[in-house]
Scaffold this motif. Sequence first.
Motif, mmCIF file in Angstrom:
data_model
loop_
_atom_site.group_PDB
_atom_site.id
_atom_site.type_symbol
_atom_site.label_atom_id
_atom_site.label_comp_id
_atom_site.label_asym_id
_atom_site.label_seq_id
_atom_site.Cartn_x
_atom_site.Cartn_y
_atom_site.Cartn_z
ATOM 1 N N VAL A 97 37.557 38.704 45.749
ATOM 2 C CA VAL A 97 38.735 38.827 46.466
ATOM 3 C C VAL A 97 39.131 37.489 47.056
ATOM 4 O O VAL A 97 38.389 36.687 47.629
ATOM 5 C CB VAL A 97 38.371 39.729 47.519
ATOM 6 C CG1 VAL A 97 39.882 39.837 48.365
ATOM 7 C CG2 VAL A 97 37.886 41.099 47.090
ATOM 8 N N PHE A 98 40.452 36.913 46.598
ATOM 9 C CA PHE A 98 41.015 35.827 47.146
ATOM 10 C C PHE A 98 41.967 35.978 48.175
ATOM 11 O O PHE A 98 43.002 36.894 47.966
ATOM 12 C CB PHE A 98 41.624 35.098 45.956
ATOM 13 C CG PHE A 98 40.514 34.778 44.767
ATOM 14 C CD1 PHE A 98 39.930 33.521 44.938
ATOM 15 C CD2 PHE A 98 40.464 35.528 43.749
ATOM 16 C CE1 PHE A 98 39.000 33.259 44.056
ATOM 17 C CE2 PHE A 98 39.580 35.436 42.889
ATOM 18 C CZ PHE A 98 38.605 34.083 43.031
ATOM 19 N N ASP A 99 42.157 35.116 49.101
ATOM 20 C CA ASP A 99 43.444 34.980 50.075
ATOM 21 C C ASP A 99 44.612 34.478 49.408
ATOM 22 O O ASP A 99 44.226 33.131 48.689
ATOM 23 C CB ASP A 99 42.899 33.964 51.284
ATOM 24 C CG ASP A 99 43.934 34.072 52.436
ATOM 25 O OD1 ASP A 99 45.251 34.126 51.927
ATOM 26 O OD2 ASP A 99 43.514 33.495 53.379
ATOM 27 N N LEU A 100 45.616 35.309 49.406
ATOM 28 C CA LEU A 100 46.767 34.824 48.721
ATOM 29 C C LEU A 100 47.629 33.534 49.270
ATOM 30 O O LEU A 100 48.407 32.870 48.802
ATOM 31 C CB LEU A 100 47.824 35.823 48.762
ATOM 32 C CG LEU A 100 47.605 36.927 47.414
ATOM 33 C CD1 LEU A 100 48.414 38.171 47.599
ATOM 34 C CD2 LEU A 100 47.671 36.256 46.065
ATOM 35 N N ARG A 101 47.231 33.216 50.490
ATOM 36 C CA ARG A 101 47.987 32.139 51.227
ATOM 37 C C ARG A 101 47.464 30.891 51.044
ATOM 38 O O ARG A 101 47.750 29.836 51.034
ATOM 39 C CB ARG A 101 47.949 32.647 52.807
ATOM 40 C CG ARG A 101 48.672 33.969 53.206
ATOM 41 C CD ARG A 101 48.166 34.154 54.525
ATOM 42 N NE ARG A 101 46.722 34.133 54.858
ATOM 43 C CZ ARG A 101 46.309 34.037 55.944
ATOM 44 N NH1 ARG A 101 46.842 34.326 57.056
ATOM 45 N NH2 ARG A 101 45.029 34.194 56.181
ATOM 46 N N THR A 102 45.833 31.002 50.883
ATOM 47 C CA THR A 102 45.022 29.626 50.844
ATOM 48 C C THR A 102 44.443 29.501 49.249
ATOM 49 O O THR A 102 43.897 28.396 49.041
ATOM 50 C CB THR A 102 44.031 29.704 51.865
ATOM 51 O OG1 THR A 102 42.978 30.838 51.844
ATOM 52 C CG2 THR A 102 44.649 29.771 53.283
ATOM 53 N N GLY A 103 44.232 30.677 48.775
ATOM 54 C CA GLY A 103 43.258 30.492 47.479
ATOM 55 C C GLY A 103 41.851 30.668 47.686
ATOM 56 O O GLY A 103 41.248 30.903 46.681
ATOM 57 N N ILE A 104 41.484 30.626 48.743
ATOM 58 C CA ILE A 104 39.905 30.810 49.095
ATOM 59 C C ILE A 104 39.484 32.130 48.772
ATOM 60 O O ILE A 104 40.072 33.180 49.020
ATOM 61 C CB ILE A 104 39.813 30.402 50.556
ATOM 62 C CG1 ILE A 104 40.108 28.987 50.959
ATOM 63 C CG2 ILE A 104 38.325 30.834 51.206
ATOM 64 C CD1 ILE A 104 40.055 28.712 52.615
ATOM 65 N N CYS A 105 38.232 32.021 48.239
ATOM 66 C CA CYS A 105 37.680 33.264 47.944
ATOM 67 C C CYS A 105 36.787 34.111 49.175
ATOM 68 O O CYS A 105 35.903 33.224 49.766
ATOM 69 C CB CYS A 105 36.576 32.989 46.736
ATOM 70 S SG CYS A 105 35.765 34.549 46.201
ATOM 71 N N LEU A 106 37.537 35.116 49.510
ATOM 72 C CA LEU A 106 36.714 35.768 50.707
ATOM 73 C C LEU A 106 35.516 36.585 50.315
ATOM 74 O O LEU A 106 34.864 36.939 51.146
ATOM 75 C CB LEU A 106 37.899 36.820 51.431
ATOM 76 C CG LEU A 106 39.075 35.974 51.483
ATOM 77 C CD1 LEU A 106 40.479 37.138 52.049
ATOM 78 C CD2 LEU A 106 38.968 34.778 52.671
ATOM 79 N N ASP A 107 35.338 36.887 49.128
ATOM 80 C CA ASP A 107 33.961 37.798 48.717
ATOM 81 C C ASP A 107 33.684 37.234 47.075
ATOM 82 O O ASP A 107 34.323 37.562 46.213
ATOM 83 C CB ASP A 107 34.484 39.166 48.499
ATOM 84 C CG ASP A 107 33.376 40.166 48.450
ATOM 85 O OD1 ASP A 107 32.446 39.647 48.262
ATOM 86 O OD2 ASP A 107 33.797 41.325 48.641
ATOM 87 N N THR A 108 32.570 36.519 47.260
ATOM 88 C CA THR A 108 32.305 35.918 46.092
ATOM 89 C C THR A 108 31.416 36.739 45.249
ATOM 90 O O THR A 108 31.184 36.481 43.920
ATOM 91 C CB THR A 108 31.565 34.844 46.281
ATOM 92 O OG1 THR A 108 30.311 35.139 46.856
ATOM 93 C CG2 THR A 108 32.142 33.621 47.106
#
Length: 126
Positions: A87-98
């Motif tokens: 799961v990725f944050d659409l604002r930052t691109g950071i993966c929230l759940d690897t």
Amino acid sequence: MTPPPPASPSPRPEVWVRVCDLADLEVERGRAALVGDEQLALFVIHGGRVHAVSNRDPYSGAHVISRGIVGSRGEVPTVASPMYKQVFDLRTGICLDTQGGAPEQLRTWAVAVQDGGVYVKTGGRA
């Protein structure tokens, strides 16, 4: 004599590029777009905000993010990869759940909507 270190890549000019009409996008449905040699995934979330991230899933290498499942984590708009469900944050691109993998991130682009068109900001450093 030691050669000088390689020069840093020179910045490319930042340019706003029209990608599509806002009417071409559906709320919470991804669309793929090719801008130069980059595949982007575009998403409109409830409230009308448009996000642009890399369409390439960093975990599988497949260009499938535009087919991901849009959702949220609290106030954070997200997309889940259709491959391995990160799961990725659409604002930052950071993966929230690897999903147990190493941390990865999607590239993001600035987006503007003007006169019914969707624009992304390209350029910067390579």
